[in-house]
Design an enzyme around this catalytic site. Structure first.
Site, PDB file in Angstrom:
ATOM      1  N   CYS A  86      -2.211  -6.354 -53.190  1.00  0.00           N
ATOM      2  CA  CYS A  86      -2.275  -7.263 -54.321  1.00  0.00           C
ATOM      3  C   CYS A  86      -2.401  -6.593 -55.682  1.00  0.00           C
ATOM      4  O   CYS A  86      -2.360  -7.267 -56.699  1.00  0.00           O
ATOM      5  CB  CYS A  86      -3.444  -8.205 -54.121  1.00  0.00           C
ATOM      6  SG  CYS A  86      -3.341  -9.001 -52.525  1.00  0.00           S
ATOM      7  N   HIS A 172      -1.400  -8.935 -42.014  1.00  0.00           N
ATOM      8  CA  HIS A 172      -0.421  -7.966 -41.519  1.00  0.00           C
ATOM      9  C   HIS A 172       0.678  -8.637 -40.697  1.00  0.00           C
ATOM     10  O   HIS A 172       0.614  -8.635 -39.461  1.00  0.00           O
ATOM     11  CB  HIS A 172      -1.118  -6.904 -40.661  1.00  0.00           C
ATOM     12  CG  HIS A 172      -2.027  -6.018 -41.415  1.00  0.00           C
ATOM     13  ND1 HIS A 172      -1.614  -4.848 -42.003  1.00  0.00           N
ATOM     14  CD2 HIS A 172      -3.349  -6.150 -41.707  1.00  0.00           C
ATOM     15  CE1 HIS A 172      -2.633  -4.281 -42.613  1.00  0.00           C
ATOM     16  NE2 HIS A 172      -3.697  -5.044 -42.455  1.00  0.00           N
ATOM     17  N   GLU A 174       3.519  -7.528 -39.985  1.00  0.00           N
ATOM     18  CA  GLU A 174       4.230  -6.527 -39.188  1.00  0.00           C
ATOM     19  C   GLU A 174       3.603  -6.342 -37.805  1.00  0.00           C
ATOM     20  O   GLU A 174       4.217  -5.744 -36.922  1.00  0.00           O
ATOM     21  CB  GLU A 174       4.280  -5.184 -39.936  1.00  0.00           C
ATOM     22  CG  GLU A 174       2.995  -4.397 -39.979  1.00  0.00           C
ATOM     23  CD  GLU A 174       1.982  -4.829 -41.036  1.00  0.00           C
ATOM     24  OE1 GLU A 174       0.990  -4.094 -41.247  1.00  0.00           O
ATOM     25  OE2 GLU A 174       2.160  -5.912 -41.653  1.00  0.00           O
TER      26      GLU A 174
END
Length: 198
Positions: A86, A172, A174
């Site tokens: 961020c 996450h 991924e």
């Protein structure tokens, strides 16, 4: 300029973190010609967009700085589609706000603008930051919030934001088999590149 049918070449910063998992998911998307690891300025100059994976941000910045890569990385992020932590999104974060590694969890999320949005996205939170405060409310769009309380972290906590060509998640994607967040970023990147040619 990226045409409607043209594919993007996406870089994934490969200094630390789960970069291989991002590359695998991105390479499943038809709008991606290739997802590649990025370790230096030369490699960065050959991609349309960048993913900065989770990891120890201080360590990644130190590695990038020591290798002389940091200025190129900063310049890229100013103008090109980037998805990552961020920092620089016009928000304030609180690191490791959800707790320690042992307090990691998965939460179903409604993500605004996500394909098949009625199906919750499996957000994986590992020592995740909380997006504490939107500093530029006219420029930053909240894309996802927690649907319920998790420990001391209340329902409604912001976990994904978008600001122009920048996208940030506190979780996450991924680490799941669900490529919808990656598709969201690729669509966002294509739209940005088409409307902001080099």
């Amino acid at each position: 300029m990226v045409q409607k049918q043209q594919q993007l070449r996406i870089g994934v910063l490969a200094l630390q973190g789960a970069f291989a998992e991002h590359i695998i998911l991105l390479n499943t998307l038809p709008q991606v010609s290739e997802a590649v690891p990025i370790r230096n300025a030369q490699e960065l100059s050959n991609v349309d967009a960048l993913v900065i994976p989770g990891g120890e941000s201080t360590t990644m910045a130190l590695i990038a700085e020591r290798s002389g890569f940091w200025p190129s990385l900063q310049e890229f992020v100013k103008t090109r589609p980037t998805w990552g932590t961020c920092a620089g999104l016009g928000i304030s974060i609180k690191r490791n706000a959800f707790g320690t590694q042992k307090e990691s969890f998965e939460a179903g999320l409604h993500v605004e603008g996500l394909e098949n949005a009625e199906k919750l996205f499996p957000g994986v939170f590992i020592r995740a930051p909380v997006l504490d405060e939107i500093l530029l409310p006219d420029e930053v769009q909240v894309v996802a919030k927690l649907e319920q309380d998790y420990g001391k972290t209340p329902k409604g906590t912001i976990v994904a934001v978008k600001r122009g060509h920048l996208f940030g998640t506190a979780f996450h994607p991924e680490l799941t088999r669900d490529a919808r967040i990656h598709q969201f970023f690729v669509d966002m990147a294509r739209e940005w590149i088409m409307s902001h040619p080099k």
